[in-house]
Structure formats: structure tokens, C-alpha cells
Scaffold this motif. Structure first.
Motif, PDB file in Angstrom:
ATOM      1  N   ARG A  88       4.754  27.224  -1.037  1.00 20.40           N
ATOM      2  CA  ARG A  88       4.949  26.149  -2.004  1.00 20.40           C
ATOM      3  C   ARG A  88       5.929  26.676  -3.041  1.00 20.40           C
ATOM      4  NH1 ARG A  88       0.813  25.316  -5.184  1.00 20.40           N
ATOM      5  NH2 ARG A  88      -0.490  27.005  -4.444  1.00 20.40           N
ATOM      6  N   LYS A 136       3.816  30.850  -7.231  1.00 16.32           N
ATOM      7  CA  LYS A 136       4.330  31.652  -6.114  1.00 16.32           C
ATOM      8  C   LYS A 136       5.432  32.623  -6.515  1.00 16.32           C
ATOM      9  CE  LYS A 136       1.396  29.888  -3.323  1.00 16.32           C
ATOM     10  NZ  LYS A 136       0.348  30.688  -2.665  1.00 16.32           N
ATOM     11  N   GLY A 174      10.121  25.934   2.171  1.00 18.62           N
ATOM     12  CA  GLY A 174       9.116  25.529   1.183  1.00 18.62           C
ATOM     13  C   GLY A 174       9.511  24.276   0.432  1.00 18.62           C
ATOM     14  N   LYS A 183      11.531  21.833   2.777  1.00 13.80           N
ATOM     15  CA  LYS A 183      10.699  20.840   3.460  1.00 13.80           C
ATOM     16  C   LYS A 183       9.431  21.532   3.969  1.00 13.80           C
ATOM     17  CE  LYS A 183      12.826  21.818   7.918  1.00 13.80           C
ATOM     18  NZ  LYS A 183      13.328  21.323   9.187  1.00 13.80           N
ATOM     19  N   TYR A 184       8.518  20.735   4.525  1.00 15.19           N
ATOM     20  CA  TYR A 184       7.335  21.302   5.170  1.00 15.19           C
ATOM     21  C   TYR A 184       7.571  21.276   6.674  1.00 15.19           C
ATOM     22  CZ  TYR A 184       2.535  22.567   6.054  1.00 15.19           C
ATOM     23  OH  TYR A 184       1.418  23.239   6.457  1.00 15.19           O
ATOM     24  N   ASP A 185       7.442  22.408   7.335  1.00 13.38           N
ATOM     25  CA  ASP A 185       7.729  22.457   8.766  1.00 13.38           C
ATOM     26  C   ASP A 185       6.875  23.552   9.417  1.00 13.38           C
ATOM     27  OD1 ASP A 185       8.791  22.863  11.324  1.00 13.38           O
ATOM     28  OD2 ASP A 185      10.839  22.433  10.668  1.00 13.38           O
ATOM     29  N   TYR A 244       7.614  33.641  10.433  1.00 13.38           N
ATOM     30  CA  TYR A 244       6.646  34.757  10.464  1.00 13.38           C
ATOM     31  C   TYR A 244       6.986  35.724  11.598  1.00 13.38           C
ATOM     32  CZ  TYR A 244       3.533  32.474   7.089  1.00 13.38           C
ATOM     33  OH  TYR A 244       3.002  31.926   5.955  1.00 13.38           O
ATOM     34  N   LEU A 286      -2.571  33.471   2.173  1.00 11.33           N
ATOM     35  CA  LEU A 286      -2.673  33.539   3.629  1.00 11.33           C
ATOM     36  C   LEU A 286      -1.408  34.135   4.229  1.00 11.33           C
ATOM     37  CD1 LEU A 286      -4.193  29.988   4.308  1.00 11.33           C
ATOM     38  CD2 LEU A 286      -5.394  32.160   4.098  1.00 11.33           C
ATOM     39  N   GLY A 287      -0.272  33.862   3.577  1.00  9.59           N
ATOM     40  CA  GLY A 287       1.025  34.268   4.128  1.00  9.59           C
ATOM     41  C   GLY A 287       1.092  35.751   4.468  1.00  9.59           C
TER      42      GLY A 287
END
Ligand code: ADP
Length: 471
Positions: free
Chosen positions: A296, A301, A324, A349-351, A359, A376-377
Motif C-alpha cells: 500500500r 509503509k 502499489g 495499481k493492485y495486481d 516476489y 506479510l511481505g
């Protein structure tokens, strides 16, 4: 043990953020340990998967009895009680309505009032964040004459201290809690009703999603004015790390990535890096250290220190890929930097699918968070052999240890100060490790060997419930 898990979100029935993930996965892990766990959730419009109707029940609140419906659904075999009350929940979103105080106040009361109709009496009610926290106050102050309720222990898990559920006195008056609870020792907070505070005062145990965050929220910078109260209740406060879903995040069988790999075939990760560079339009250079960010785009962050550091990172020879969405005040400068530097690419964006490829394809994963209850990342990155660069806060401090300080044991790069220069120093050290190459594969394998599945966390929750039981 019989455990009722109360949450405003539970994936996949209703999810807005991380709370939904936890509520969708921790109950499953507890069930796998042999417990009878059930979830309770408001029946929002998006919750359509109703399997059973247990009939009406009444919720006594606002000076009257409201007739609600008790429905049932399930999440991977975990039963879910749904509170069906269309005037408050028959809407498209989970949160962000003017009357959220009433909506979740009602939820907190209904959690208790549904039990006689469910004919199922939990030994523990596990409350999550402010939306369900107030149930502890109702239970403690209004049900003490009923032996069936007296036996129930309560745990409140704080997932994010920043959101406490603050409402005017009129909401308190509507709830019908005993008048004496309106005090600084009760639910009142600088003239307002505070749901989270109610949970902290009345729940038997308070825990949060990492041991370090449990300590941090007892200090002024992280406690959002509840640090003093938490310090005074320190004996009942603890921290348990969240887990990640090992079926979803698995480099061996991830359907989104170019080339699956495991600890023993770690050299294949290079193919995911090349594929990612190609996909996002970065120069295809296997030696350039590739730093990934999936986050985010908010103050929490760490974007205030990341943005000034980004151009410097390219000078060190790094490539950066960022995925993000969030606040415009950060998104705009990121877009400008990406335009000016060929080594920085940004997808605002969210993808989900691209997140998996970042990752897998990156050498390092950046999380310079200002605060991070668990995160979590960094755990997902470890699972993909991608070395995290993090600020030592909350769950980041609990999961990542510094390679410079502990070359044989470390699994990432850690910095303390919330400053661009401290982040840059960590990035520089990271790039140094990558360049030298010595021990690099061993480092990646060590990262991949860590266990951040839900199993370990569920056992820690089990131990916490047992403490309650004995109390
Ligand atoms: P928070 O819950 O505070 O946002 P976490 O690190 O606990 O932070 O979890 C964030 C999760 O959301 C991670 O699984 C991350 O991969 C995912 N995520 C965040 N932003 C995006 C995005 N733009 N696209 C895909 N996944 C995202």
C-alpha cells in the motif's frame, strides 16, 4: 477447545485488508489442531454463500429488541455464523459508513445474543480489532448473572492500533452499557466512546500480531494515546506473529510465475528475474541487483523515506520495481521518478499476479515501514528466497535479522532510524552482498528454510487460550 472467532472480515466471504486474511486462515489452522472453531461475521451484501438458516434471534440494544436472523456459511470446513440484519449490514461495503459506531456496536452485542439460538457455548471468544472489541465490555458488565456466559474467556487481538473506533457519546447512550462504564477506567476516551479501549480494559488477554509491536504500542509514538493504558495492563499483553498461506505462496508450484523453483533448484530463480525484467521493461541484466516493492502506498509503509532514497539507489546500480496503490501525495512523485529513471518502474495499481512475479523475480524486497504490526511481505519474500531490506519495527524486527551483524544467521538487511540515509545504507550493504556473491545462495536457502506457516502461530494461540482457561 471451543473457540468463537469474531471479525468484521473473513476471506473469502468478506475482505478489505490483512484482517480478512488472518480471519480466513487462523481459524483453519486452529481446526487442524483439533479445536472446534467457528467464525462470526456480519452478513454484508457481498456475503451470498448462505448454507443454513438457524432462525431469528433478538439483539437487545438501543432500548429495544431487534429481530436479526442467524445464518450459517463456512470457510474450508470452518463454520461461519452470519448475523443477518439488513438495516445495518445490507450494504455494498464492509466499512466507512456514518453509522459504523452503531453497526459494530450492534455486532458486538449480537455476538453474545446469538449463542442461545446457536446452542453452542464457546470457552473462548477471540475478538479482533475495534469492530468486535466492545463485546468484551458487554460480556463483562451485562451477562455476569448467567453461568453460561460466565465461563467464557476473551482474547482481543490488535491488528492495527491506528484504528480504534471512536464515536460520540450518543452511540454509547444507544448501546445501553451500564452508565458507570462511561469513565476513564471504562470505555470513555477524551469525551468519546473508544471501542478498542473497551477491549483492552475488559478482555481477559490482549495480544497483537508480533512480539515487538506488543512492546511498541506501549510507547507513545506507536500507542495512539492508549500506550499508558496498555502499560498499566502490561501483564495481560502479548504478541504472536501472523503466518502466511503456504499454499498460495509457494515458489515450487506458483501458477503466476515464469519458472517454479525450490531450495534445491534455487539457480532457476534467475529465470524469474529475467522474465520479470522483460515484463516490466527493465534492462535485462542478471548482475544488476533488483529490488522489489509490493505495498500500500501510505505513510505507514515508509514512503516518506523511500521516495527521496529511490534516485540514489539507481546511482548504486540497483533496479527497482514497485507495485502499489494508495495516497496521491506519494503516487505522484513515484510516477515522476519512474519517468526520469529507466532503472525504476512503477505500477500504481493492485495486481495479484504481478505481485507473485515480483516476489519471485526480485533479489531483494524493500519494506522501510514507519510502523508494521506484523507485515506479510517480508515473510512471503523469505519463502521465495528474496532477501528483505526492512526497518527494525514491529513484525519486521521479529522476522528479519541483519546479515552484516550476523553473517552466518542473518536473513536480510535491517536498519533502525526512520531516515532516507539509513535506508540507503541498508540498500548499499545489500548491493554489496549481491556483488560479492560469496555465500549468496546459502543466504537464499536460509531465507527459504524459515517456517512462517500458520501452524506455528496457531500453536501459540492455543497456548494463549489455555492460559485463559486456567485463569
Ligand atoms: P498491510 O496489511 O498493512 O497492507 P502486509 O504486509 O501485512 O501489509 O500485507 C500486504 C499484502 O497485500 C501482501 O500480501 C502484499 O503482497 C499485498 N499487496 C499490497 N499491495 C498490493 C498490490 N498493489 N497488488 C497486489 N498485492 C498487493
Amino acid at each position: 477447545m471451543k473457540i468463537l472467532f469474531a471479525s468484521a472480515e473473513a476471506y473469502p466471504l468478506a475482505k478489505v485488508g490483512g484482517l480478512g486474511d488472518v480471519a480466513g486462515s487462523l481459524p483453519k489452522a486452529l481446526k487442524a489442531l483439533g479445536h472446534d472453531v467457528r467464525i462470526v461475521l456480519p452478513k454484508y451484501q457481498m456475503v451470498r454463500d448462505v448454507k443454513e438458516d438457524l432462525g431469528p434471534f433478538s439483539v437487545a440494544i438501543g432500548g429495544m429488541r431487534h429481530e436479526a436472523g442467524l445464518k450459517m456459511s463456512s470457510i474450508d470446513g470452518v463454520p461461519v455464523y452470519l448475523i443477518d440484519y439488513p438495516p445495518l449490514y445490507g450494504r455494498p461495503k464492509v466499512y466507512e459508513y456514518e453509522d459504523d459506531g452503531k453497526r459494530f456496536g450492534f455486532f458486538c452485542k449480537a455476538i453474545l445474543d446469538l449463542l442461545p439460538v446457536a446452542k453452542w457455548w464457546p470457552e473462548v471468544i477471540h475478538l479482533n480489532d475495534w469492530h468486535s472489541a466492545l463485546a468484551a465490555a458487554f460480556l463483562e458488565t451485562m451477562y455476569s448473572s448467567d453461568a453460561r456466559y460466565q465461563r467464557i474467556g476473551t482474547v482481543l487481538t490488535i491488528h492495527n492500533m491506528q484504528h480504534q473506533g471512536l464515536f460520540g457519546k450518543e452511540v454509547f447512550d444507544w448501546l445501553g452499557l451500564p452508565p458507570e462504564t462511561w469513565s476513564s477506567e471504562g470505555v470513555e476516551f477524551f469525551g468519546q466512546l473508544n471501542f478498542m479501549k473497551a477491549g483492552i480494559v475488559y478482555a481477559d488477554r490482549v495480544n497483537t500480531v508480533s512480539p515487538t509491536y506488543a512492546k511498541e504500542i506501549q510507547t507513545e509514538p506507536y500507542g495512539y494515546k492508549l500506550d499508558g493504558l496498555l502499560r498499566s495492563r502490561a501483564a495481560k499483553v502479548s504478541g504472536i506473529l501472523n503466518g502466511i498461506d503456504y499454499d498460495v505462496w509457494d515458489s515450487k508450484k506458483d501458477p503466476f510465475i515464469a519458472q517454479p523453483y525450490s531450495k534445491s533448484t534455487i539457480e532457476k530463480k534467475a529465470m524469474d528475474k529475467a522474465a520479470l525484467q522483460e515484463e516490466v521493461g527493465l534492462p535485462k541484466d542478471s548482475r544488476a541487483p533488483l529490488l522489489g516493492i509490493v505495498s500500500r502506498v501510505t505513510e505507514q509503509k515508509g514512503f516518506d523515506i523511500l521516495i527521496p532514497a529511490l534516485p540514489q539507489m539507481t546511482k548504486l546500480g540497483a533496479q527497482v520495481v514497485l507495485l502499489g496503490t494508495g495516497e496521491k501525495k506519494y503516487e505522484d512523485p513515484i510516477a515522476l521518478i519512474a519517468k526520469a529513471h529507466r532503472e525504476v518502474v512503477a505500477f500504481l495499481k493492485y495486481d495479484e499476479a504481478l505481485a507473485h512475479r515480483i516476489y519471485a523475480g526480485s533479489d531483494f524486497f524493500l519494506m522501510p515501514s514507519k510502523f508494521e504490526p506484523c507485515g506479510l511481505g517480508q515473510m512471503i519474500s523469505l519463502r521465495y528466497g528474496t532477501i528483505p531490506i526492512v526497518r527494525a519495527t514491529g513484525g519486521l524486527a521479529d522476522t528479519i535479522s541483519d546479515l552484516t551483524a550476523e553473517p552466518a544467521k542473518g536473513n536480510g538487511l535491517v536498519f533502525e532510524e526512520y531516515m532516507p540515509s539509513a535506508l540507503l545504507d541498508a540498500a548499499q550493504r545489500a548491493i554489496g552482498f549481491h556483488r560479492r556473491g560469496r555465500g549468496w545462495k546459502a543466504m537464499q536457502k536460509r531465507a527459504m528454510a524459515a517456517d512462517h506457516s500458520w501452524g506455528a502461530s496457531a500453536k501459540a494461540y492455543e497456548a494463549l487460550y489455555e492460559k485463559l482457561h486456567r485463569a
